[in-house]
Design a protein around this motif. Structure first.
Motif, mmCIF file in Angstrom:
data_model
loop_
_atom_site.group_PDB
_atom_site.id
_atom_site.type_symbol
_atom_site.label_atom_id
_atom_site.label_comp_id
_atom_site.label_asym_id
_atom_site.label_seq_id
_atom_site.Cartn_x
_atom_site.Cartn_y
_atom_site.Cartn_z
ATOM 1 N N ALA A 143 0.412 0.627 5.261
ATOM 2 C CA ALA A 143 -0.617 -0.102 6.020
ATOM 3 C C ALA A 143 -0.021 -1.179 6.922
ATOM 4 O O ALA A 143 -0.527 -2.290 7.001
ATOM 5 N N LEU A 144 1.060 -0.845 7.614
ATOM 6 C CA LEU A 144 1.614 -1.790 8.594
ATOM 7 C C LEU A 144 0.732 -1.755 9.835
ATOM 8 O O LEU A 144 0.218 -0.701 10.202
ATOM 9 N N PHE A 145 0.550 -2.917 10.466
ATOM 10 C CA PHE A 145 -0.294 -2.967 11.656
ATOM 11 C C PHE A 145 0.464 -2.312 12.810
ATOM 12 O O PHE A 145 1.504 -2.827 13.240
ATOM 13 N N PHE A 156 0.829 -1.198 0.000
ATOM 14 C CA PHE A 156 0.000 0.000 0.000
ATOM 15 C C PHE A 156 0.870 1.258 0.000
ATOM 16 O O PHE A 156 1.986 1.252 0.514
ATOM 17 N N SER A 215 0.388 3.829 1.757
ATOM 18 C CA SER A 215 0.624 4.217 3.154
ATOM 19 C C SER A 215 1.365 3.112 3.906
ATOM 20 O O SER A 215 1.586 3.226 5.097
#
Lengths: 297, 376
Positions: free
Chosen positions: B103-105, B99, B101
C-alpha cells in the motif's frame, strides 16, 4: 474471410476502420468547411464562389472571413462567452459529479451497476426534449419558482430563464454523465488499502481524501473536464433554448451567420477558429495522458 | 538447568507479574452470520515477535485488522499499553501496519511515502527529514529516496513499506503476510533481516502468516489459529514439540498419529491397530478408557530392518514411498492396518541409498519420551 481478418494484415484492417471513419466523417467535412471559409460569398446556391476558377486557372481564395472575425468584437465576445459558460458548466459538473462518482464507486458492488444505469438513463429520451423540459421548470411561473414561492422562500418569482444561470444549469444537467463516468472509472480502480494505510499513518479521513484520493483521481478529473468542456464550448441548443437574447455564445453566432445572414464563408471561418481554439486544450490533455502513461510505465 | 533459567529471562509470558503490552479480552468478530473470530483471549508482551499462524480464513487477518483499528470487534475489548483502544480509530492508535500489498502511495516518492506519517504528527520539517533518512538507512534504501514505488522491485517496495511504519516509532508494528509477495530466496534472507531489525528497534512485532516455516524462524511466540479460535500459544519449540491439540500437531510440520485408548497410569495407551500398547513418557495422567491420540514426529521415528530394542515403541510395515529431498529422505511406511507412517532420515553420506528400498519390510521405532498423548 479467414485470410482477410487473421494475421497482421487483418489487424491492420481492423485498426484502419476507426481512422477511415474519422477521415470520411470528420476530416473531409472539416476540409470542406475550411475551403468555404476561404471563399468569396455570393448571393446564390451555393452561397459562395468556387475557390479555384478552372476556366481562368486562378486561385480565388480570400481571408475576408477571418478578417471579419478579427474586425468585429462580437466574435471575440462570443468566444469568451462560450469559454466562460463552458467553464462554469465544467465546474458545476465536477462539483456534482465527483461526489456522485465517489458514492457509486464506494457503493456495494451489487448496487453499482444499477446506480450507473441511473446515470445513463436520461440518454434514453431525446436531448432536445430534456432541455426543453427545463423551460417548464425554470420559467417565471415554472415549477421552481412556484415551489420556492409556495415554501415562502421568495415572494417574487426569480428571473432564471433566459439568463446565463439557466444555460449553465442546462449544460450541467446535460453533460453530468460525461463527468461521472470517467471519474467513476478511476475511483473504482483505486486500491482502498491506500486509504487504510493513510489512516494507519495517522491521517484523518478528510485529509486522506485530499492527499491520496484526490491526486490519484486526477486522470479521471481531467478526462471528465475535457469531455464536458469541449462540447460545451460549441453548444448551440442549450443557449438557444434556455438563454436570452443577451446570451452570446459561438454556437448561436455560427447559426446566425449560416442561416440568418447566409454568409457561409464567415460562418465557416468562425467554425474553423473554434476548432483551433478547442484543439489546444485537447492537445494539452493528450500530452498529459502520454506523460502519465510514461511515468507509470 | 542453566538453559532453562536463561529461557525464563527472555520469556515475560512466563512471568505472572509481567504486564502485557497488548491484550485481547474475549474478542469476537462476526460478519453477518459468519464468525471470523470467536472469543479470543490473548496477551502479547513488549518486545515480542508474535506470529498469528493459520490457514486462510482462520481469522488471523481479522484479528490483526482489529488491532490496527480497521475492524471493530463485535464483542470484547482490546487494550494497548493499558489503554482500551476498542473504539479508537486507526489514525489515533499507537500501532502501524505493513500491508500485504505494501500500500505505498503511487503518486509519492519513496521519501514522501515515509514522510507521510510523520507529517500527520505535525513534526517540524528538519526533524521529518532526519527521521526519513534514518528509516531509509535502517532498510538500506537511502539511494532510492527519490524514486516512485513503480520504479522499485518487490523486495525494495517491501523495505520502503517497512521503513514507512518504523519511521513512526509505533508501540506495535503489525505485519500482514509481509513476505508473501517475495520469491523464496529473498524471503528467507528477509526473514532473518526482519528479526535483526526488530532486535535493533525494540518495537513489538505482531505478524500474520500462513507459512509455518516463516513463523518458526522469526517468532518469539506463535498463536496457532483455527476457525476463529486460538488453538495454542507458545514458543516455536513448544508448538512443534508439544502441540496441545490434534489440529496443531497436524498443522505444524508432519505428524504420525495413532488412535488408542488410555489404560490409566503412566502413559500406557492400548493401540488396536498395532496390536500392542504404546508407552508415552512424561504424559499427563489421562482417565482410563479415554480415547486418545499418540503423536510422534517423523524425524523421531527410526527406520531399519531390525526390530527396535526393547523399551522403544515399535511398528512394522513396508516401504511404500520414498521422497528424496536432498538433505533428507522421507520414508512412507504402510502398516498392516493400512495406515501410512512417515520416518525421516538425514542423508549423512554420499551414496547412502543402498540401504532401504521400495516394498522392503521395515521396523519403525521411537522412544517413549519422543511422543505425546493428545486428548483434544
Amino acid at each position: 474471410m479467414k485470410s482477410l481478418l487473421e494475421g497482421r494484415a487483418g489487424r491492420f484492417l481492423v485498426g484502419l476502420a476507426p481512422y477511415a471513419w474519422l477521415a470520411v466523417f470528420f476530416l473531409v467535412p472539416f476540409l470542406i468547411v475550411l475551403k468555404i471559409s476561404l471563399s468569396e460569398p455570393q448571393m446564390g446556391i451555393p452561397p459562395y464562389m468556387p475557390l479555384v476558377d478552372w476556366a481562368e486557372g486562378a486561385f480565388k481564395g480570400t481571408l475576408a472571413g477571418y478578417r471579419t472575425l478579427l474586425g468585429d468584437d462580437l466574435y471575440l465576445f462570443a468566444y469568451l462567452g462560450s469559454l466562460r459558460l463552458a467553464a462554469m458548466a465544467t465546474l458545476g459538473c465536477l462539483a456534482l459529479g465527483y461526489p456522485a462518482a465517489y458514492a457509486i464507486a464506494r457503493a456495494p458492488r451489487h448496487r453499482r451497476h444499477a446506480l450507473l444505469m441511473l446515470v445513463a438513463l436520461p440518454f434514453w429520451t431525446s436531448f432536445l426534449i430534456r432541455v426543453y423540459a427545463w423551460i417548464g421548470i425554470l420559467k417565471t411561473e415554472g415549477l421552481l419558482n412556484m415551489a420556492l414561492m409556495g415554501l415562502g422562500i421568495i415572494s417574487e418569482p426569480l428571473q432564471i430563464l433566459e439568463t446565463d444561470i439557466a444555460v449553465t444549469i442546462g449544460m450541467v444537467y446535460s453533460y453530468l454523465p460525461f463527468m461521472i463516468l470517467p471519474l467513476y472509472a478511476t475511483l473504482e480502480k483505486m486500491d482502498l488499502s491506500l486509504l487504510e494505510a493513510a489512516a494507519d499513518l495517522g491521517c484523518r479521513p478528510f485529509r486522506a481524501f485530499l492527499s491520496v484520493t484526490l491526486p490519484l483521481s486526477m486522470p479521471g478529473i481531467i478526462a471528465g473536464c475535457m469531455l464536458v468542456f469541449i462540447p460545451a464550448v460549441g453548444e448551440f441548443v442549450i443557449p438557444d433554448l434556455l438563454g436570452g437574447p443577451d446570451t452570446l455564445v459561438i454556437g448561436k453566432v455560427l447559426w446566425a451567420e449560416f442561416f440568418d445572414n447566409r454568409d457561409w464563408p464567415t460562418a465557416s471561418a468562425v467554425a474553423v477558429a473554434m476548432l483551433v481554439l478547442l484543439v489546444v486544450p485537447i492537445m494539452a490533455f493528450q500530452h498529459f495522458e502520454a506523460k502519465r502513461a510514461e511515468r507509470e510505465g | 538447568m542453566q538453559a532453562a533459567v536463561k529461557r525464563e529471562a527472555i520469556a515475560p509470558w512466563n512471568d505472572p507479574r509481567a504486564v502485557p503490552l497488548i491484550r485481547f479480552e474475549g474478542v469476537s468478530k462476526r460478519f453477518g452470520d459468519f464468525t471470523a473470530v470467536e472469543h479470543v483471549d490473548l496477551a502479547i508482551h513488549k518486545g515480542e515477535f508474535f506470529s498469528l499462524l493459520g490457514a486462510s480464513g482462520c481469522g488471523k487477518t481479522t484479528l490483526l485488522r482489529m488491532l490496527a483499528g480497521f475492524e471493530t470487534p463485535t464483542a470484547g475489548r482490546i487494550l494497548i499499553d493499558g489503554q482500551d483502544v476498542t473504539a479508537v480509530p486507526p489514525y489515533e492508535r499507537p500501532v502501524n501496519m505493513m500491508f500485504q500489498s505494501y500500500a505505498l502511495f503511487p503518486h509519492m516518492s519513496v521519501a514522501d511515502n515515509i514522510a507521510f506519517g510523520l507529517k500527520q504528527d505535525g513534526l517540524p520539517k528538519d526533524m521529518i527529514k532526519g527521521k526519513v533518512a534514518a528509516a531509509l538507512d535502517l532498510v538500506q534504501m537511502g539511494r532510492f529516496a527519490g524514486r516512485k514505488p513503480h520504479q522499485l522491485s518487490g523486495g525494495q517496495r517491501q523495505r520502503v513499506a517497512l521503513a514507512r511504519c518504523l519511521a513512526k516509532e509505533p508501540k506495535v508494528l503489525l505485519l500482514d503476510e509481509p513476505l508473501a509477495a517475495l520469491d523464496k530466496k529473498l524471503r528467507e534472507a528477509t526473514q532473518l533481516e526482519l528479526v535483526n531489525i526488530q532486535d535493533r528497534v525494540g518495537i513489538t512485532f505482531v505478524m500474520v502468516t500462513h507459512d509455518q516455516g516463516e513463523a518458526m524462524t522469526m517468532s518469539s511466540r506463535i498463536g496457532v489459529m483455527n476457525a476463529g479460535r486460538i488453538e495454542q500459544v507458545g514458543s516455536p519449540v513448544d508448538i512443534y514439540e508439544y502441540p496441545g491439540t490434534r489440529f496443531v500437531a497436524d498443522f505444524i510440520g508432519a505428524a504420525n498419529m495413532f488412535e488408542g485408548t488410555a489404560k490409566g497410569g503412566a502413559g500406557a495407551v492400548a493401540c488396536p491397530e498395532l496390536d500392542h500398547d504404546l508407552s508415552v513418557q512424561g504424559a499427563p495422567p489421562v482417565e482410563a478408557g479415554a480415547a486418545v491420540t499418540v503423536m510422534v514426529r517423523p524425524e523421531k521415528v527410526r527406520i531399519g530392518r531390525d526390530r527396535p530394542e526393547p523399551g522403544l515403541n515399535w511398528a512394522e510395515g513396508v516401504v511404500s514411498d520414498i521422497a528424496y529431498l536432498g538433505d533428507v529422505s522421507i520414508f512412507h511406511v504402510r502398516l498392516a492396518s493400512g495406515r501410512k507412517v512417515q520416518a525421516l532420515r538425514t542423508n549423512l553420506h554420499h551414496g547412502d541409498d543402498s540401504l532401504l528400498t521400495w516394498d522392503e519390510p521395515v521396523f519403525l521405532g521411537w522412544h517413549p519420551a519422543d511422543s505425546l498423548v493428545l486428548t483434544r
